[in-house]
Design a protein around this motif. Structure first.
Motif, PDB file in Angstrom:
ATOM      1  N   LEU A  98       0.812  -1.213   0.000  1.00 48.70           N
ATOM      2  CA  LEU A  98       0.000   0.000   0.000  1.00 48.70           C
ATOM      3  C   LEU A  98       0.851   1.272   0.000  1.00 48.70           C
ATOM      4  O   LEU A  98       0.421   2.313  -0.492  1.00 48.70           O
ATOM      5  N   LEU A  99       2.044   1.189   0.556  1.00 46.19           N
ATOM      6  CA  LEU A  99       2.922   2.362   0.623  1.00 46.19           C
ATOM      7  C   LEU A  99       3.641   2.637  -0.701  1.00 46.19           C
ATOM      8  O   LEU A  99       4.178   3.723  -0.896  1.00 46.19           O
ATOM      9  N   SER A 100       3.609   1.682  -1.591  1.00 45.48           N
ATOM     10  CA  SER A 100       4.291   1.829  -2.878  1.00 45.48           C
ATOM     11  C   SER A 100       3.776   3.069  -3.614  1.00 45.48           C
ATOM     12  O   SER A 100       2.574   3.249  -3.791  1.00 45.48           O
ATOM     13  N   GLY A 101       4.711   3.912  -4.021  1.00 42.78           N
ATOM     14  CA  GLY A 101       4.349   5.099  -4.785  1.00 42.78           C
ATOM     15  C   GLY A 101       3.925   6.293  -3.947  1.00 42.78           C
ATOM     16  O   GLY A 101       3.685   7.365  -4.494  1.00 42.78           O
ATOM     17  N   LEU A 102       3.817   6.125  -2.649  1.00 40.71           N
ATOM     18  CA  LEU A 102       3.408   7.239  -1.785  1.00 40.71           C
ATOM     19  C   LEU A 102       4.634   8.027  -1.308  1.00 40.71           C
ATOM     20  O   LEU A 102       5.749   7.513  -1.304  1.00 40.71           O
ATOM     21  N   PRO A 103       4.424   9.268  -0.872  1.00 47.03           N
ATOM     22  CA  PRO A 103       5.528  10.096  -0.376  1.00 47.03           C
ATOM     23  C   PRO A 103       5.931   9.679   1.045  1.00 47.03           C
ATOM     24  O   PRO A 103       5.498  10.259   2.040  1.00 47.03           O
ATOM     25  N   VAL A 104       6.751   8.632   1.117  1.00 42.90           N
ATOM     26  CA  VAL A 104       7.165   8.060   2.394  1.00 42.90           C
ATOM     27  C   VAL A 104       8.576   8.535   2.729  1.00 42.90           C
ATOM     28  O   VAL A 104       9.481   8.433   1.891  1.00 42.90           O
ATOM     29  N   ALA A 105       8.746   9.016   3.957  1.00 42.44           N
ATOM     30  CA  ALA A 105      10.066   9.406   4.449  1.00 42.44           C
ATOM     31  C   ALA A 105      10.439   8.500   5.613  1.00 42.44           C
ATOM     32  O   ALA A 105       9.673   8.348   6.567  1.00 42.44           O
ATOM     33  N   PHE A 106      11.608   7.898   5.515  1.00 41.96           N
ATOM     34  CA  PHE A 106      12.174   7.078   6.584  1.00 41.96           C
ATOM     35  C   PHE A 106      13.034   7.990   7.445  1.00 41.96           C
ATOM     36  O   PHE A 106      14.017   8.551   6.972  1.00 41.96           O
ATOM     37  N   LEU A 107      12.631   8.158   8.712  1.00 47.21           N
ATOM     38  CA  LEU A 107      13.418   8.930   9.666  1.00 47.21           C
ATOM     39  C   LEU A 107      14.436   7.985  10.288  1.00 47.21           C
ATOM     40  O   LEU A 107      14.095   7.140  11.107  1.00 47.21           O
ATOM     41  N   ASP A 108      15.662   8.135   9.860  1.00 47.26           N
ATOM     42  CA  ASP A 108      16.740   7.238  10.277  1.00 47.26           C
ATOM     43  C   ASP A 108      17.410   7.813  11.516  1.00 47.26           C
ATOM     44  O   ASP A 108      17.905   8.941  11.495  1.00 47.26           O
ATOM     45  N   VAL A 109      17.414   7.039  12.588  1.00 54.72           N
ATOM     46  CA  VAL A 109      17.937   7.506  13.873  1.00 54.72           C
ATOM     47  C   VAL A 109      18.975   6.519  14.395  1.00 54.72           C
ATOM     48  O   VAL A 109      18.822   5.314  14.231  1.00 54.72           O
ATOM     49  N   ALA A 110      20.004   7.061  15.007  1.00 49.39           N
ATOM     50  CA  ALA A 110      21.024   6.223  15.642  1.00 49.39           C
ATOM     51  C   ALA A 110      20.522   5.769  17.008  1.00 49.39           C
ATOM     52  O   ALA A 110      19.721   6.458  17.658  1.00 49.39           O
ATOM     53  N   LEU A 111      21.022   4.631  17.471  1.00 49.58           N
ATOM     54  CA  LEU A 111      20.627   4.104  18.778  1.00 49.58           C
ATOM     55  C   LEU A 111      20.834   5.142  19.882  1.00 49.58           C
ATOM     56  O   LEU A 111      19.961   5.341  20.717  1.00 49.58           O
ATOM     57  N   SER A 112      21.962   5.824  19.878  1.00 50.14           N
ATOM     58  CA  SER A 112      22.244   6.795  20.947  1.00 50.14           C
ATOM     59  C   SER A 112      21.206   7.904  20.974  1.00 50.14           C
ATOM     60  O   SER A 112      20.792   8.352  22.050  1.00 50.14           O
ATOM     61  N   ASP A 113      20.758   8.350  19.811  1.00 46.68           N
ATOM     62  CA  ASP A 113      19.725   9.382  19.769  1.00 46.68           C
ATOM     63  C   ASP A 113      18.369   8.834  20.197  1.00 46.68           C
ATOM     64  O   ASP A 113      17.606   9.512  20.882  1.00 46.68           O
ATOM     65  N   ALA A 114      18.065   7.600  19.794  1.00 41.07           N
ATOM     66  CA  ALA A 114      16.795   6.988  20.195  1.00 41.07           C
ATOM     67  C   ALA A 114      16.723   6.878  21.714  1.00 41.07           C
ATOM     68  O   ALA A 114      15.681   7.152  22.317  1.00 41.07           O
ATOM     69  N   VAL A 115      17.847   6.514  22.333  1.00 40.06           N
ATOM     70  CA  VAL A 115      17.893   6.398  23.797  1.00 40.06           C
ATOM     71  C   VAL A 115      17.607   7.748  24.439  1.00 40.06           C
ATOM     72  O   VAL A 115      16.827   7.856  25.390  1.00 40.06           O
ATOM     73  N   LYS A 116      18.222   8.806  23.910  1.00 34.97           N
ATOM     74  CA  LYS A 116      18.007  10.151  24.459  1.00 34.97           C
ATOM     75  C   LYS A 116      16.552  10.590  24.323  1.00 34.97           C
ATOM     76  O   LYS A 116      16.007  11.247  25.194  1.00 34.97           O
ATOM     77  N   ARG A 117      15.930  10.234  23.207  1.00 33.35           N
ATOM     78  CA  ARG A 117      14.585  10.719  22.921  1.00 33.35           C
ATOM     79  C   ARG A 117      13.496   9.988  23.696  1.00 33.35           C
ATOM     80  O   ARG A 117      12.548  10.600  24.152  1.00 33.35           O
ATOM     81  N   VAL A 118      13.591   8.675  23.767  1.00 35.81           N
ATOM     82  CA  VAL A 118      12.505   7.932  24.411  1.00 35.81           C
ATOM     83  C   VAL A 118      12.947   7.174  25.644  1.00 35.81           C
ATOM     84  O   VAL A 118      12.114   6.710  26.396  1.00 35.81           O
TER      85      VAL A 118
END
Length: 171
Positions: A92-112
């Motif tokens: 279903l996502l094929s052809g849609l304007p999809v953005a992958f937000l790529d995050v490093a583990l260290s940043d993910a830890v800080k955020r959540v």
């Protein structure tokens, strides 16, 4: 209706909801988060769905929520981190304007924080996050029209990068 103006995918801690809210504001659109949709459908928080009903039931609800949102929302859409695991969702996502937000583990830890109530990260969260990303990264890349790194960027900078990458104009 042609579907969402922007779809955000990525792992826990990527900032999908925060960046999605900024994108919605800048584009003059509404934000929809499929994790919130799943909680409304089930009448309980996601951790309770996992623990009481199991991951399989959660994934069924998630796929249903994504199908509904893709068919009925023309704003900014934030998908749960594991939504891309479903073959039907990826199609279903094929052809849609999809953005992958790529995050490093260290940043993910800080955020959540990896002690947050996230069922799939409950035991050895750092290793679990790495394992999730090894399995999911190829799927995020498969559905993404744009990959936007979040490292050393504020949510506003990430939102601007998404707009640029997808060549979207603000309201």
């Amino acid at each position: 209706m042609t579907g969402p103006a922007v779809v955000l995918v990525g792992p826990p801690g990527a900032g999908k909801t925060t960046v999605g809210a900024l994108l919605a504001e800048r584009l003059g659109l509404s934000l929809r988060d499929t994790d919130a949709d799943v909680e409304r459908m089930a009448g309980k928080p996601i951790p309770e769905i996992f623990f009481q009903d199991g991951e399989r039931r959660f994934r069924q609800l998630e796929a249903e929520a994504v199908r509904s949102a893709l068919g009925g929302h023309d704003g900014v859409l934030s998908l749960g981190g594991g939504a891309v695991l479903d073959d039907g969702t990826r199609a279903l996502l094929s052809g849609l304007p999809v953005a992958f937000l790529d995050v490093a583990l260290s940043d993910a830890v800080k955020r959540v924080g990896l002690d947050a109530p996230r069922p799939l990260l409950a035991v050895n969260p750092r290793q679990q996050w790495r394992t999730l990303m090894e399995a999911r990264r190829p799927l995020y890349l498969q559905v993404a029209r744009a990959v936007v790194g979040t490292q050393d960027r504020t949510p506003a900078e990430v939102a601007a990068a998404v707009l640029d990458a997808l060549e979207l104009r603000t309201a």
